[in-house]
Design an enzyme around this catalytic site. Structure first.
Site, PDB file in Angstrom:
ATOM      1  N   SER A 111      -4.691  -2.694   6.146  1.00  8.87           N
ATOM      2  CA  SER A 111      -6.235  -2.247   6.145  1.00  8.87           C
ATOM      3  C   SER A 111      -6.425  -0.870   5.398  1.00  8.87           C
ATOM      4  CB  SER A 111      -6.350  -0.984   8.021  1.00  8.87           C
ATOM      5  OG  SER A 111      -7.525  -0.975   7.744  1.00  8.87           O
ATOM      6  N   LYS A 122     -12.458  -6.775  10.562  1.00  5.98           N
ATOM      7  CA  LYS A 122     -11.523  -7.697  10.663  1.00  5.98           C
ATOM      8  C   LYS A 122     -10.073  -7.579  10.431  1.00  5.98           C
ATOM      9  CE  LYS A 122     -12.923 -12.200   9.114  1.00  5.98           C
ATOM     10  NZ  LYS A 122     -13.588 -12.966   7.138  1.00  5.98           N
ATOM     11  N   ASP A 173      -3.422 -13.121   3.666  1.00  3.51           N
ATOM     12  CA  ASP A 173      -4.997 -12.235   4.636  1.00  3.51           C
ATOM     13  C   ASP A 173      -4.649 -12.244   6.505  1.00  3.51           C
ATOM     14  OD1 ASP A 173      -6.879 -10.687   6.083  1.00  3.51           O
ATOM     15  OD2 ASP A 173      -8.344 -11.589   4.517  1.00  3.51           O
ATOM     16  N   TYR A 216     -14.823   1.189  10.507  1.00  2.00           N
ATOM     17  CA  TYR A 216     -13.107   2.015  10.631  1.00  2.00           C
ATOM     18  C   TYR A 216     -12.646   2.265  11.735  1.00  2.00           C
ATOM     19  CZ  TYR A 216      -8.838   3.660   8.722  1.00  2.00           C
ATOM     20  OH  TYR A 216      -7.620   4.969   8.652  1.00  2.00           O
ATOM     21  N   ASP A 242       0.790  -9.067   2.170  1.00  2.00           N
ATOM     22  CA  ASP A 242       0.122  -8.073   1.706  1.00  2.00           C
ATOM     23  C   ASP A 242      -1.294  -9.026   1.355  1.00  2.00           C
ATOM     24  OD1 ASP A 242      -1.550  -6.096   0.626  1.00  2.00           O
ATOM     25  OD2 ASP A 242      -0.315  -4.903   1.276  1.00  2.00           O
ATOM     26  N   THR A 300      -6.482  -3.859  -1.160  1.00  2.00           N
ATOM     27  CA  THR A 300      -5.938  -2.546  -1.814  1.00  2.00           C
ATOM     28  C   THR A 300      -4.540  -1.295  -2.273  1.00  2.00           C
ATOM     29  OG1 THR A 300      -6.011  -1.677  -0.129  1.00  2.00           O
ATOM     30  CG2 THR A 300      -8.435  -1.525  -0.545  1.00  2.00           C
ATOM     31  N   GLY A 330       0.877  -1.306  -0.357  1.00  2.00           N
ATOM     32  CA  GLY A 330      -0.068  -0.037  -0.458  1.00  2.00           C
ATOM     33  C   GLY A 330       1.044   1.453   0.072  1.00  2.00           C
ATOM     34  N   ARG A 369      -9.729   9.688  -2.061  1.00  2.00           N
ATOM     35  CA  ARG A 369      -9.231  10.590  -0.559  1.00  2.00           C
ATOM     36  C   ARG A 369      -9.078  11.991  -1.155  1.00  2.00           C
ATOM     37  NH1 ARG A 369      -5.331   6.754   3.042  1.00  2.00           N
ATOM     38  NH2 ARG A 369      -4.652   5.423   1.257  1.00  2.00           N
ATOM     39  N   THR A 388      -2.357  11.949   5.474  1.00  2.00           N
ATOM     40  CA  THR A 388      -0.401  11.662   4.930  1.00  2.00           C
ATOM     41  C   THR A 388      -1.328  11.260   3.293  1.00  2.00           C
ATOM     42  OG1 THR A 388      -0.201  10.919   6.767  1.00  2.00           O
ATOM     43  CG2 THR A 388       1.377  10.824   5.174  1.00  2.00           C
TER      44      THR A 388
HETATM   45  P1  NAD Z   1      -3.532   1.542   0.956  1.00  2.00           P
HETATM   46  O1  NAD Z   1      -5.046   0.904   1.451  1.00  2.00           O
HETATM   47  O2  NAD Z   1      -2.333   2.386   0.216  1.00  2.00           O
HETATM   48  O3  NAD Z   1      -2.932   0.205   2.196  1.00  2.00           O
HETATM   49  C1  NAD Z   1      -3.532  -0.163   2.600  1.00  2.00           C
HETATM   50  C2  NAD Z   1      -2.682  -1.758   2.470  1.00  2.00           C
HETATM   51  O4  NAD Z   1      -3.020  -2.785   3.007  1.00  2.00           O
HETATM   52  C3  NAD Z   1      -3.034  -2.409   1.253  1.00  2.00           C
HETATM   53  O5  NAD Z   1      -1.437  -2.501   0.268  1.00  2.00           O
HETATM   54  C4  NAD Z   1      -4.165  -4.009   1.002  1.00  2.00           C
HETATM   55  O6  NAD Z   1      -4.045  -4.254   0.109  1.00  2.00           O
HETATM   56  C5  NAD Z   1      -3.654  -4.289   2.107  1.00  2.00           C
HETATM   57  N1  NAD Z   1      -4.152  -4.823   3.099  1.00  2.00           N
HETATM   58  C6  NAD Z   1      -6.097  -5.010   3.648  1.00  2.00           C
HETATM   59  N2  NAD Z   1      -5.984  -5.099   4.660  1.00  2.00           N
HETATM   60  C7  NAD Z   1      -5.463  -6.296   4.185  1.00  2.00           C
HETATM   61  C8  NAD Z   1      -5.550  -7.853   5.003  1.00  2.00           C
HETATM   62  N3  NAD Z   1      -6.657  -8.303   5.143  1.00  2.00           N
HETATM   63  N4  NAD Z   1      -4.374  -9.022   4.740  1.00  2.00           N
HETATM   64  C9  NAD Z   1      -3.352  -8.270   4.060  1.00  2.00           C
HETATM   65  N5  NAD Z   1      -3.180  -6.636   3.979  1.00  2.00           N
HETATM   66  C10 NAD Z   1      -4.230  -6.637   4.026  1.00  2.00           C
HETATM   67  O7  NAD Z   1      -3.605   2.711   3.115  1.00  2.00           O
HETATM   68  P2  NAD Z   1      -2.162   3.319   3.413  1.00  2.00           P
HETATM   69  O8  NAD Z   1      -3.411   4.971   3.180  1.00  2.00           O
HETATM   70  O9  NAD Z   1      -1.060   3.044   3.041  1.00  2.00           O
HETATM   71  O10 NAD Z   1      -2.747   2.710   5.242  1.00  2.00           O
HETATM   72  C11 NAD Z   1      -2.195   1.949   5.672  1.00  2.00           C
HETATM   73  C12 NAD Z   1      -2.347   1.944   6.741  1.00  2.00           C
HETATM   74  O11 NAD Z   1      -1.963   3.096   7.810  1.00  2.00           O
HETATM   75  C13 NAD Z   1      -3.783   1.814   7.138  1.00  2.00           C
HETATM   76  O12 NAD Z   1      -3.453   0.963   8.494  1.00  2.00           O
HETATM   77  C14 NAD Z   1      -4.115   3.252   7.637  1.00  2.00           C
HETATM   78  O13 NAD Z   1      -6.009   3.077   8.360  1.00  2.00           O
HETATM   79  C15 NAD Z   1      -3.324   4.136   8.293  1.00  2.00           C
HETATM   80  N6  NAD Z   1      -4.147   5.196   8.254  1.00  2.00           N
HETATM   81  C16 NAD Z   1      -3.099   6.494   6.692  1.00  2.00           C
HETATM   82  C17 NAD Z   1      -3.519   7.256   6.889  1.00  2.00           C
HETATM   83  C18 NAD Z   1      -3.180   7.890   5.710  1.00  2.00           C
HETATM   84  O14 NAD Z   1      -3.238   9.627   5.478  1.00  2.00           O
HETATM   85  N7  NAD Z   1      -2.776   7.565   4.642  1.00  2.00           N
HETATM   86  C19 NAD Z   1      -4.075   8.140   7.571  1.00  2.00           C
HETATM   87  C20 NAD Z   1      -4.048   7.359   9.443  1.00  2.00           C
HETATM   88  C21 NAD Z   1      -3.982   6.166   9.359  1.00  2.00           C
HETATM   89  N1  UDP Z   2     -13.387  15.767  -0.222  1.00  2.00           N
HETATM   90  C1  UDP Z   2     -14.111  16.643  -1.044  1.00  2.00           C
HETATM   91  N2  UDP Z   2     -13.740  16.275  -2.020  1.00  2.00           N
HETATM   92  C2  UDP Z   2     -13.517  14.920  -2.952  1.00  2.00           C
HETATM   93  C3  UDP Z   2     -12.845  13.890  -2.106  1.00  2.00           C
HETATM   94  C4  UDP Z   2     -12.979  14.453  -0.087  1.00  2.00           C
HETATM   95  O1  UDP Z   2     -14.098  17.450  -0.169  1.00  2.00           O
HETATM   96  O2  UDP Z   2     -13.466  14.843  -3.618  1.00  2.00           O
HETATM   97  C5  UDP Z   2     -13.454  15.976   1.723  1.00  2.00           C
HETATM   98  C6  UDP Z   2     -14.029  15.545   2.193  1.00  2.00           C
HETATM   99  O3  UDP Z   2     -15.264  15.475   2.075  1.00  2.00           O
HETATM  100  C7  UDP Z   2     -13.618  15.564   3.662  1.00  2.00           C
HETATM  101  C8  UDP Z   2     -11.462  16.071   2.686  1.00  2.00           C
HETATM  102  O4  UDP Z   2     -11.812  15.910   1.870  1.00  2.00           O
HETATM  103  O5  UDP Z   2     -13.104  16.404   4.618  1.00  2.00           O
HETATM  104  C9  UDP Z   2     -10.886  14.966   3.260  1.00  2.00           C
HETATM  105  O6  UDP Z   2     -12.085  13.854   2.857  1.00  2.00           O
HETATM  106  P1  UDP Z   2     -10.721  11.680   2.795  1.00  2.00           P
HETATM  107  O7  UDP Z   2     -10.983  11.358   2.072  1.00  2.00           O
HETATM  108  O8  UDP Z   2      -9.207  12.577   2.147  1.00  2.00           O
HETATM  109  O9  UDP Z   2     -10.200  12.109   4.342  1.00  2.00           O
HETATM  110  P2  UDP Z   2     -10.970  12.074   5.643  1.00  2.00           P
HETATM  111  O10 UDP Z   2     -12.137  12.295   5.511  1.00  2.00           O
HETATM  112  O11 UDP Z   2     -10.382  10.578   5.650  1.00  2.00           O
HETATM  113  O12 UDP Z   2      -9.991  12.881   6.303  1.00  2.00           O
END
Ligand code: NAD
Ligand code: UDP
Length: 329
Positions: free
Chosen positions: A78, A94, A59, A148, A34, A38, A13, A189, A178
């Site tokens: 996740s 899960k 998984d 979530y 992974d 996603t 991810g 996002r 991030t």
């Molecule tokens: P992402 O979707 O890019 O990466 C998640 C990865 O987890 C994917 O590669 C997916 O295939 C894998 N995955 C999902 N379920 C799985 C399972 N059951 N077994 C094995 N692999 C599995 O998302 P990301 O942005 O890289 O997020 C990674 C982590 O960081 C998550 O736990 C997310 O909740 C947390 N997080 C991210 C952000 C952000 O802004 N990116 C913010 C808060 C928390």
């Molecule tokens: N958002 C938006 N247009 C889009 C996608 C998201 O205005 O096409 C808004 C969404 O409603 C939220 C903010 O942007 O208020 C951030 O959304 P995102 O899904 O990136 O993350 P999160 O809500 O989990 O912070």
């Protein structure tokens, strides 16, 4: 740290792949796991040729087996975007619950230290701003984001229980929004949504009136904070994020300027329970880890936009934008 073995879940991810890069650079043996629900192997393809890298297609909500010694586990598997966790709500619950339980069991049996990726979503639609770690949140367990948010809250609870009851060394990072290269253009996002729309020549969709706020952290800053937290001796949750807060309207205008698009902003219904404000209080990260974010939004956005532009036309053509509001109906 040369030769120490780290398991990174969610490795294909966005964040997991950047963590793989960092731990490889520090000399670790990286075991990447992974199920690709996603994620995309393209994010870690460049690591497959390395001797100190291995990939397991698995998984983590099912029993996890790793042969040999293990020193660290970083649990990042996740679904993370509202579109993803609405599409796969049960898997989201899960992986945060059963998956975390499996990995804590593995950490316990191997004597490994485990860091979990929690989120600012544990604060829900917060009534205090900025959010300190002591704030307990305002979460709707049965709303669309509940699958979530509650999985992540359970994840924190079981992690703390393994720490206090079984003495497992644990770390909890609460990650705020991030961004950076390797986000999926169609993950819904806000940043990939706006940049994708600009690239495709579509209008940019602001949800609600755009007055809701977020605070965006560049991925390299986040990875540095996580690295420092893992090697700290602090087991309570720590916020990592960039406190530079802006409204989504302002953010959209920044993307329009950055991309030079002449498309306009269109307004769509605000999704249910969309947090009105979000900004990390990073006093703890600064005091305990000596960490502050270094990359300004203008710089990080430019790097990210350049990354999206570098994707092949073929890859871009395959990407269909999914609008959260229409998806939700
Ligand atoms: P992402 O979707 O890019 O990466 C998640 C990865 O987890 C994917 O590669 C997916 O295939 C894998 N995955 C999902 N379920 C799985 C399972 N059951 N077994 C094995 N692999 C599995 O998302 P990301 O942005 O890289 O997020 C990674 C982590 O960081 C998550 O736990 C997310 O909740 C947390 N997080 C991210 C952000 C952000 O802004 N990116 C913010 C808060 C928390
Ligand atoms: N958002 C938006 N247009 C889009 C996608 C998201 O205005 O096409 C808004 C969404 O409603 C939220 C903010 O942007 O208020 C951030 O959304 P995102 O899904 O990136 O993350 P999160 O809500 O989990 O912070």
């Amino acid at each position: 740290m040369k030769g120490k073995r780290v398991l990174i879940t969610g490795a294909a991810g966005f964040l997991g792949s950047h963590l793989c890069d960092r731990f490889i650079k520090e000399g670790f043996h990286v075991i990447a796991m992974d199920n690709l629900i996603t994620g995309d192997l393209a994010n870690i393809e460049h690591l497959f040729k390395l001797e100190n890298f291995e990939f397991h297609h698995h998984d983590v909500s099912k029993f996890v087996h790793i042969a040999g010694e293990l020193d660290y586990i970083l649990h990042f598997a996740s679904p993370a975007s509202p579109i993803d966790y609405l599409k796969i709500p049960i898997q989201t619950l899960k992986v945060g619950s059963l998956g975390t339980h499996n990995l804590l069991g593995l950490a316990r049996s191997k004597g490994a230290r485990m860091l979990i990726a929690s989120t600012s979503e544990v604060y829900g639609d917060p009534n205090v701003n900025p959010q300190p770690e002591e704030y307990w949140g305002n979460v709707n367990p049965v709303g669309p984001r509940g699958v979530y948010d509650e999985a992540k809250r359970f994840q924190e609870a079981i992690t703390m229980a393994y720490h206090t009851f079984h003495g497992v060394e644990t770390r909890i990072v609460r990650i705020f929004n991030t961004y950076g290269p390797r986000m999926r253009l169609n993950d819904g996002r806000v940043l990939p949504a706006f940049i994708g729309q600009a690239i495709r020549g579509e209008d940019l969709t602001v949800f609600g009136d755009g007055s809701q706020t977020r605070s965006f952290c560049y991925v390299d800053d986040l990875v540095e904070g996580i690295y420092r937290l893992l090697f700290s001796d602090y087991a309570q949750p720590v916020n990592i994020g960039n406190p530079d807060e802006i409204t989504i309207q302002q953010f959209c205008e920044e993307i329009i300027k950055l991309t030079g698009t002449d498309q306009k902003i269109v307004y769509r219904e605000l999704p249910q329970d969309d947090p009105k404000q979000r900004r990390p209080d990073i006093e703890k990260a600064t005091r305990l880890l000596g960490w502050t974010p270094k990359v300004a939004r203008a710089e990080g956005l430019k790097i990210t936009y350049d990354y999206f532009k570098s994707l092949s036309q073929e890859a871009l053509a395959k990407i269909e934008h999914k609008d959260f509001t229409t998806f939700n109906k």
